[in-house]
Structures are given as C-alpha cells and as structure tokens.
Design a protein around this motif. Structure first.
Motif, mmCIF file in Angstrom:
data_model
loop_
_atom_site.group_PDB
_atom_site.id
_atom_site.type_symbol
_atom_site.label_atom_id
_atom_site.label_comp_id
_atom_site.label_asym_id
_atom_site.label_seq_id
_atom_site.Cartn_x
_atom_site.Cartn_y
_atom_site.Cartn_z
ATOM 1 N N UNK A 152 0.828 -1.205 0.000
ATOM 2 C CA UNK A 152 0.000 0.000 0.000
ATOM 3 C C UNK A 152 0.866 1.260 0.000
ATOM 4 N N UNK A 153 1.949 1.242 0.784
ATOM 5 C CA UNK A 153 2.849 2.397 0.813
ATOM 6 C C UNK A 153 3.531 2.582 -0.544
ATOM 7 N N UNK A 154 3.964 1.494 -1.166
ATOM 8 C CA UNK A 154 4.650 1.591 -2.458
ATOM 9 C C UNK A 154 3.727 2.151 -3.534
ATOM 10 N N UNK A 155 2.478 1.685 -3.560
ATOM 11 C CA UNK A 155 1.517 2.199 -4.531
ATOM 12 C C UNK A 155 1.248 3.680 -4.292
ATOM 13 N N UNK A 156 1.124 4.059 -3.022
ATOM 14 C CA UNK A 156 0.895 5.461 -2.693
ATOM 15 C C UNK A 156 2.069 6.331 -3.140
ATOM 16 N N UNK A 157 3.293 5.865 -2.882
ATOM 17 C CA UNK A 157 4.474 6.622 -3.301
ATOM 18 C C UNK A 157 4.527 6.774 -4.828
ATOM 19 N N UNK A 158 4.206 5.693 -5.537
ATOM 20 C CA UNK A 158 4.239 5.745 -6.995
ATOM 21 C C UNK A 158 3.220 6.740 -7.544
ATOM 22 N N UNK A 159 1.993 6.680 -7.027
ATOM 23 C CA UNK A 159 0.942 7.565 -7.517
ATOM 24 C C UNK A 159 1.280 9.032 -7.216
ATOM 25 N N UNK A 160 1.765 9.298 -6.006
ATOM 26 C CA UNK A 160 2.088 10.672 -5.642
ATOM 27 C C UNK A 160 3.281 11.199 -6.425
ATOM 28 N N UNK A 161 4.300 10.353 -6.635
ATOM 29 C CA UNK A 161 5.458 10.801 -7.422
ATOM 30 C C UNK A 161 5.067 11.056 -8.873
ATOM 31 N N UNK A 162 4.235 10.183 -9.428
ATOM 32 C CA UNK A 162 3.776 10.392 -10.808
ATOM 33 C C UNK A 162 2.954 11.665 -10.930
ATOM 34 N N UNK A 163 2.096 11.891 -9.933
ATOM 35 C CA UNK A 163 1.294 13.121 -9.950
ATOM 36 C C UNK A 163 2.150 14.372 -9.838
ATOM 37 N N UNK A 164 3.183 14.314 -9.013
ATOM 38 C CA UNK A 164 4.070 15.470 -8.868
ATOM 39 C C UNK A 164 4.846 15.745 -10.156
ATOM 40 N N UNK A 165 5.289 14.665 -10.831
ATOM 41 C CA UNK A 165 6.035 14.844 -12.067
ATOM 42 C C UNK A 165 5.119 15.316 -13.206
#
Length: 239
Positions: A226-239
C-alpha cells in the motif's frame, strides 16, 4: 535539454557514498523554498543553506551545486553531480522549475511531497517496526534477567532445602538454564543478522532486495504494498 535528467544521465560522482536521511533532504528543500520566497537568488540561497546545514554531506553537496551554478551550468545538471544526496524526483522537479522559470513553485511542491512521504513512512514504521522492536527488546531483557538471576534462585532453594518444585517453576528453571547456556550464541546471532541485513540492503540492489522481502512477508507485505503504490501515484502526480 533532456526531459528527465535524473533518469537519463549517468551521475558524475558515483564514488561519493553520502548517507543523507529523508528528513535532512526535506528540511533542505523546505529551507530553500523559504529563502527563494524571501527574494534571495539561487546562488545566495544555496550558499546560506550550505553554511546553515548541520549535515556535512548536504553542506558539501550544496557548496558543489552552488559552484556549478555560478559557472553557468543548469541546476539539474549541477544536482546530478550529487545524485547520492538528492533523490531523482528532487532533481527532476527542480530542473523543470528552473527551465520554465517557476523554481519557487516547484521547490514548494517538492517540499510538500517530501513532507507527506516522510509522514507516511513514519506511520508505517510505527505500525511495524516499533511493536517488533519492543517485543524483541522485552524478550531479550526477560531472558537476560532470568538467566542471570537463576544462580541466586537455585542458591536460595538449596539453603531452604527444597527438593521438589511446582511444575511451572520447574519449567521456568529449565528454560532459564537453556537461555543461560545459549545467551551468548543468541546475542552473536542477533548481531550477525543485523550486520547481514544492513549489508544485503545497501545500495540500489539492496533496496530492491529489501522491498521484495517485505512485499512477500505476511501482514507486513500488505502494508508495504500500500505504501509503495501510494508513493508511486504521488510521485507520478508530482512529475
């Protein structure tokens, strides 16, 4: 200029193995945003941060980045020289901010992203690491006290001329004798496991190995996924 510097250019300072915590990076980016908002130029802000930073690795990296920026190099390329200090997403966002003349906005966005990421990581650590650590320390303390106190208990029993024990007491004494004989081995095994874990999880390959182990672990794997998916989604959104 390439669209994603940190993903396409080989770092120039691979030999430098700086150890920088996420909290130190987040604090540095937050202070950079504050100084840019106050009206300082990028060079002035980098110099002030290099003087104020309490982390020697961060301070050295900031001095190096300032020297490169003063020579006319783009900020993204200057940060790549210290890719062991600055994360890939930090390099990308700051590079894009400078390129499109919105460095302050991107710095503030990056600071918020790092702050939220650290908050999530702390929550996960509190849910997994702290209970396990408390249980391990408690068991070790119990075993140590039991092993060290057993000679006194046996001496007291002999002075009272006690022949038979209650079955629970007898079982406890047997466990204590076993713990006392195995305590040095257990302590050595704990140290070896700790050193081996740190060695296996160092570097990029080690981080991947650690993630694979955590993802396959029961209960912990669900939280880590769950943490990994959250990090991926947030990093993609920021980029």
């Amino acid at each position: 200029m390439q669209e994603a510097l940190s993903l396409s250019v080989e770092p120039l300072a691979k030999a430098r193995r700086a150890r920088v915590r996420a909290e130190d990076l987040e604090r540095t980016i937050s202070q950079l945003a504050t100084k840019l908002k106050a009206g300082l130029s990028l060079s002035q802000a980098l110099y002030a941060l290099s003087v104020e930073s309490k982390n020697a690795s961060v301070a050295a990296a900031l001095r190096g980045v300032k020297a490169s920026v003063d020579k006319g190099r783009p900020l993204g390329e200057a940060l790549l020289d210290f890719s062991e200090v600055f994360s890939p997403i930090s390099i990308d966002l700051l590079a894009e901010g400078e390129r499109f003349n919105r460095l302050l906005a991107e710095t503030q966005r990056l600071s918020a992203y790092l702050h939220d990421t650290i908050k999530i990581a702390r929550g996960l650590r509190a849910a997994i690491v702290r209970p396990a650590r408390a249980l391990g320390v408690g068991l070790l303390a119990w075993a140590t006290v039991l092993a060290l106190g057993m000679p006194s208990i046996e001496s007291l029993a002999r002075s009272l001329q006690m022949v038979e024990w209650h079955w629970a007491t007898e079982l406890t004494m047997k466990v204590a004798r076993a713990v006392r004989s195995l305590l040095p081995v257990v302590l050595a095994a704990v140290v070896l496991l700790f050193v081996g874990w740190r060695w296996l999880t160092r570097g990029e390959k080690g981080a991947l190995r650690r993630s694979n182990l955590l993802l396959s672990a029961p209960l912990i794997g669900t939280l880590w996924r769950a943490k990994s998916i959250n990090d991926f989604v947030r990093a993609t959104g920021a980029l």
